[in-house]
Motif scaffolding. Sequence first.
Motif, PDB file in Angstrom:
ATOM      1  N   UNK A  33       7.362   5.296  -2.751  1.00 16.28           N
ATOM      2  CA  UNK A  33       5.948   4.998  -3.016  1.00 16.28           C
ATOM      3  C   UNK A  33       5.388   4.055  -1.960  1.00 16.28           C
ATOM      4  N   UNK A  34       6.120   2.997  -1.651  1.00 13.94           N
ATOM      5  CA  UNK A  34       5.655   2.054  -0.636  1.00 13.94           C
ATOM      6  C   UNK A  34       5.569   2.683   0.734  1.00 13.94           C
ATOM      7  N   UNK A  35       6.578   3.481   1.105  1.00 18.03           N
ATOM      8  CA  UNK A  35       6.566   4.146   2.408  1.00 18.03           C
ATOM      9  C   UNK A  35       5.385   5.106   2.531  1.00 18.03           C
ATOM     10  N   UNK A 209      -0.237  -4.450  -1.766  1.00 21.16           N
ATOM     11  CA  UNK A 209       0.247  -3.417  -2.691  1.00 21.16           C
ATOM     12  C   UNK A 209       1.670  -3.791  -3.097  1.00 21.16           C
ATOM     13  N   UNK A 210       1.900  -3.928  -4.389  1.00 18.55           N
ATOM     14  CA  UNK A 210       3.241  -4.210  -4.911  1.00 18.55           C
ATOM     15  C   UNK A 210       3.860  -2.890  -5.359  1.00 18.55           C
ATOM     16  N   UNK A 211       4.873  -2.442  -4.623  1.00 18.30           N
ATOM     17  CA  UNK A 211       5.563  -1.189  -4.944  1.00 18.30           C
ATOM     18  C   UNK A 211       7.056  -1.460  -5.070  1.00 18.30           C
ATOM     19  N   UNK A 212       7.394  -2.452  -5.875  1.00 15.12           N
ATOM     20  CA  UNK A 212       8.763  -2.955  -5.991  1.00 15.12           C
ATOM     21  C   UNK A 212       9.505  -2.391  -7.194  1.00 15.12           C
ATOM     22  N   UNK A 320      -8.027  -9.014 -13.178  1.00 17.00           N
ATOM     23  CA  UNK A 320      -8.406 -10.272 -12.534  1.00 17.00           C
ATOM     24  C   UNK A 320      -7.957 -10.364 -11.069  1.00 17.00           C
ATOM     25  N   UNK A 321      -7.242  -9.349 -10.573  1.00 19.25           N
ATOM     26  CA  UNK A 321      -6.680  -9.433  -9.221  1.00 19.25           C
ATOM     27  C   UNK A 321      -7.353  -8.397  -8.321  1.00 19.25           C
ATOM     28  N   UNK A 322      -8.436  -8.784  -7.719  1.00 17.31           N
ATOM     29  CA  UNK A 322      -9.262  -7.871  -6.929  1.00 17.31           C
ATOM     30  C   UNK A 322      -8.528  -7.294  -5.731  1.00 17.31           C
ATOM     31  N   UNK A 323      -7.704  -8.094  -5.076  1.00 18.99           N
ATOM     32  CA  UNK A 323      -7.064  -7.670  -3.830  1.00 18.99           C
ATOM     33  C   UNK A 323      -5.565  -7.452  -3.959  1.00 18.99           C
ATOM     34  N   UNK A 324      -5.098  -7.318  -5.203  1.00 16.72           N
ATOM     35  CA  UNK A 324      -3.682  -7.080  -5.471  1.00 16.72           C
ATOM     36  C   UNK A 324      -3.554  -5.776  -6.248  1.00 16.72           C
ATOM     37  N   UNK A 325      -2.681  -4.879  -5.757  1.00 18.11           N
ATOM     38  CA  UNK A 325      -2.561  -3.536  -6.318  1.00 18.11           C
ATOM     39  C   UNK A 325      -1.101  -3.261  -6.672  1.00 18.11           C
ATOM     40  N   UNK A 326      -0.881  -2.203  -7.473  1.00 15.45           N
ATOM     41  CA  UNK A 326       0.470  -1.924  -7.951  1.00 15.45           C
ATOM     42  C   UNK A 326       0.681  -0.425  -8.124  1.00 15.45           C
ATOM     43  N   UNK A 327       1.936  -0.016  -7.993  1.00 19.69           N
ATOM     44  CA  UNK A 327       2.373   1.337  -8.357  1.00 19.69           C
ATOM     45  C   UNK A 327       3.717   1.201  -9.044  1.00 19.69           C
ATOM     46  N   UNK A 338       5.132   9.210  -6.851  1.00 17.35           N
ATOM     47  CA  UNK A 338       4.991   8.366  -5.661  1.00 17.35           C
ATOM     48  C   UNK A 338       3.889   8.883  -4.755  1.00 17.35           C
ATOM     49  N   UNK A 339       3.833  10.193  -4.578  1.00 22.27           N
ATOM     50  CA  UNK A 339       2.802  10.781  -3.725  1.00 22.27           C
ATOM     51  C   UNK A 339       1.420  10.597  -4.347  1.00 22.27           C
ATOM     52  N   UNK A 340       1.297  10.877  -5.642  1.00 23.12           N
ATOM     53  CA  UNK A 340       0.007  10.704  -6.309  1.00 23.12           C
ATOM     54  C   UNK A 340      -0.446   9.252  -6.246  1.00 23.12           C
ATOM     55  N   UNK A 341       0.496   8.320  -6.464  1.00 25.88           N
ATOM     56  CA  UNK A 341       0.171   6.894  -6.424  1.00 25.88           C
ATOM     57  C   UNK A 341      -0.300   6.476  -5.039  1.00 25.88           C
ATOM     58  N   UNK A 342       0.386   6.953  -4.004  1.00 23.13           N
ATOM     59  CA  UNK A 342       0.009   6.585  -2.636  1.00 23.13           C
ATOM     60  C   UNK A 342      -1.399   7.053  -2.305  1.00 23.13           C
TER      61      UNK A 342
END
Length: 432
Positions: A33-35, A209-212, A320-327, A338-342
Amino acid sequence: MKSVWRYTAAGGNFPELKNDIQTDILVIGGGLAGLLCAYFLKLDGADVVLVESEKICGGISGNTTAKITSQHALIYDDLINKFGVQKAKQYLEANNSALDEYRRMCENIDCDFEEKSAYVYALNDISKITKEVEALKVLGLSADLVSATPLPFSIAGAIRFRNQAQFNPLKFAYSISKGLNIYEHTKIRELIGTTAVTNMGRIKANKIIVATHFPFINKHGSYFMKLYQDRSYVIALENAQNVDGMYIDEAEHGLSFRNYGDLLLLGGGGHRTGKDGGNYDVLRSFAKKYYPQAQEKYHWAAQDCMTLDGVPYVGHYSAQTKNLFVATGFNKWGMTSSMAAAKILCDLVQNRSNKYAALFSPSRTMLRPQLAVNAFESVCGLLTPTAKRCPHLGCALKWNSAEHTWDCSCHGSRFEENGKLIDNPATADLKK
């Protein structure tokens, strides 16, 4: 314990971050996902850096069964009941688009991409299968109802999706990583706003982007309540069978099948992390009965984040986190997810709208039955008296005799026998 992918794909080495840097977009997590996020952002001309605490695809992305399919078990009847027809159709469209994107990209990537049919089979009661077929008709997709498969046992029936795919995920991931600005062995110790602190430097970013796999920031998003983790097991058999497709049992603890070259990948034995389950014993017993001439060449296990409602969490980390994203929360279907999330995140971080964003939003309702189960497990974990405690939120750890690890049933963190961290959300080793 290495997957077949780790023996058949060779990746490059990336440096460790040793100084302060600045970037527009920071991606934390070097799984698929991160890649893919970093890959598509770079194609868009964005200034992007990716950091990985170990090696890229060293975790779950390298331990998948690597099925690229929009058939995520029997999900669509359930999605219609939970979300309605329109959102269920969006889920199908997002994953079909992901499959199409893989098909397009893999034309130029040597990653053993093969188109195969995907099946969900029922051993006894076919009622859930027929309901899924009807649900897909409502969504505009014609899936086949079949009465027999090549599997070495009889079934009551199965649903078939044609034109799905499978591949070698590490060959694919290592290919798209070439030319990306990646730092390996670079662990994020702390986030101060959108500045990430590592052991040897700071990364100042405008967006992150947090993809951990499991999100590691506890103060936002309530992911420790919205997610739990499941383990599943795979053995790769020589001299077994060519099943000519991808198969999964509709039952929660059933088996899955697919081939890779001359190997049969047999999966199952799953359980909630930190709980008892069938593990490898179930798979080896099945192989001994149905494939007595087969030899086990590889075995490995995966760990999957499971959401409250069966849909991944992709978007803003919290309201509340405007500039922080997650998958996160791919529910055992990490390839298409992973592809859809990216694709969704690349739009959101560049201030573009995405028609699937609302469906996948992490800020959607938590009022699902699974929330009570997660809360119960957390309370039990906190109250269980044991010397070994998880550094994440203090739950009791249980010894996993099958894999020789310490596992947390609350949120799924895992540790080697010597206390070294294996799987998050914990961010530190066990104290000695």
